[in-house]
Write a protein that holds these residues in place. Structure first.
Motif: not given
Length: 262
Positions: A67-82
């Motif tokens: 079945l067609r699923i968009p690519e799944i990736v792990f993402t690292e989120l930096d504290p700076v965004f908050s």
């Protein structure tokens, strides 16, 4: 043929672009250090890491089944965004999600599947109903189809509400044979006339070893909040292999629900 489990990429989030205010999880469109856009799912949202686990496991099972699923990736989120986000609710979400999260490739220009306008052939409809019956996905209804049309093809998104029994307590995996009455609300159920054929084909593809390989993709850090990672990982494997071994039950359940509709 030997099965090689997917090797998920890890992307560093470089820009938070815009929230997608859908439901309570507040996903967002973000940009990664590879210059691609992603739909970001946050570990700090209401359902916590379990929603990311469900997204990963159910999504990669769907991909294995063709079945067609968009690519799944792990993402690292930096504290700076908050620190730079003016919205306090989003600020709290970003702060609670620092570290490893999950995202799906953003399908730019995709439109939401509309069951009144779009049609699905019986085999594909049966494949999707079978997948959602296996994973007990409650979130593929006419109100919220979680399917997109992209380049004239049907894509599945948003599996965070699947495997919902893992929210019910430490022994959740022992209830793999619980009735899945919500299948009666599945948007594609009226068209799913090939469930028996699909069950045979998918049973050959989705072996216990392949289930284990997919569950092994789940990072230990997402499991650590509940218990030692090993037992929690084993619970997902047990639940899915037990449910698969008796797939005729959920297939029959879906068929009976369909007969009540058509």
């Amino acid at each position: 043929m030997p099965y090689s489990p997917p090797q998920l990429r890890t992307v560093q989030v470089t820009r938070y672009l815009t929230p997608l205010r859908e439901g309570g999880s507040l996903p967002a469109i973000v940009e990664g250090d590879d210059d691609f856009l992603y739909v970001q799912k946050f570990r700090g949202a209401g359902q916590g890491a379990r929603a990311l686990i469900a997204e990963l496991i159910s999504g990669e099972i769907a991909r294995l089944l063709g079945l067609r699923i968009p690519e799944i990736v792990f993402t690292e989120l930096d504290p700076v965004f908050s620190r730079t986000e003016p919205d306090e609710e989003i600020q709290d979400l970003l702060r609670a999600s620092v570290g490893l999260n999950l995202a799906l490739h953003y399908l730019s220009g995709a439109i939401t599947f509309d069951p009144i306008i779009n049609t699905v052939d019986p085999v594909l409809a049966s494949q999707i109903v079978w997948l959602d019956s296996l994973t007990m996905n409650v979130d593929r209804t006419a109100r919220n189809t979680n399917m997109l049309i992209w380049h004239k093809e049907l894509w599945l998104i948003d599996h965070g509400a699947s495997l919902y029994l893992h929210h019910t307590g430490p022994d959740w995996a022992k209830h793999s044979q619980r009735a899945f009455v919500q299948i009666k609300d599945h948007v594609l159920l009226p068209y799913a006339s090939e469930l028996t054929t699909v069950d045979t084909a998918f049973g050959l593809l989705l072996t216990p070893d392949r289930i284990r390989a997919i569950v092994d993709l789940v990072p230990d850090v997402w499991l650590a909040d509940d218990d030692a990672p090993g037992p929690q990982r084993d619970a997902y494997i047990q639940f899915l292999t037990d449910r698969l071994a008796t797939s005729e039950r959920f297939v029959s359940e879906a068929q009976h629900a369909r007969e009540a509709l058509v």
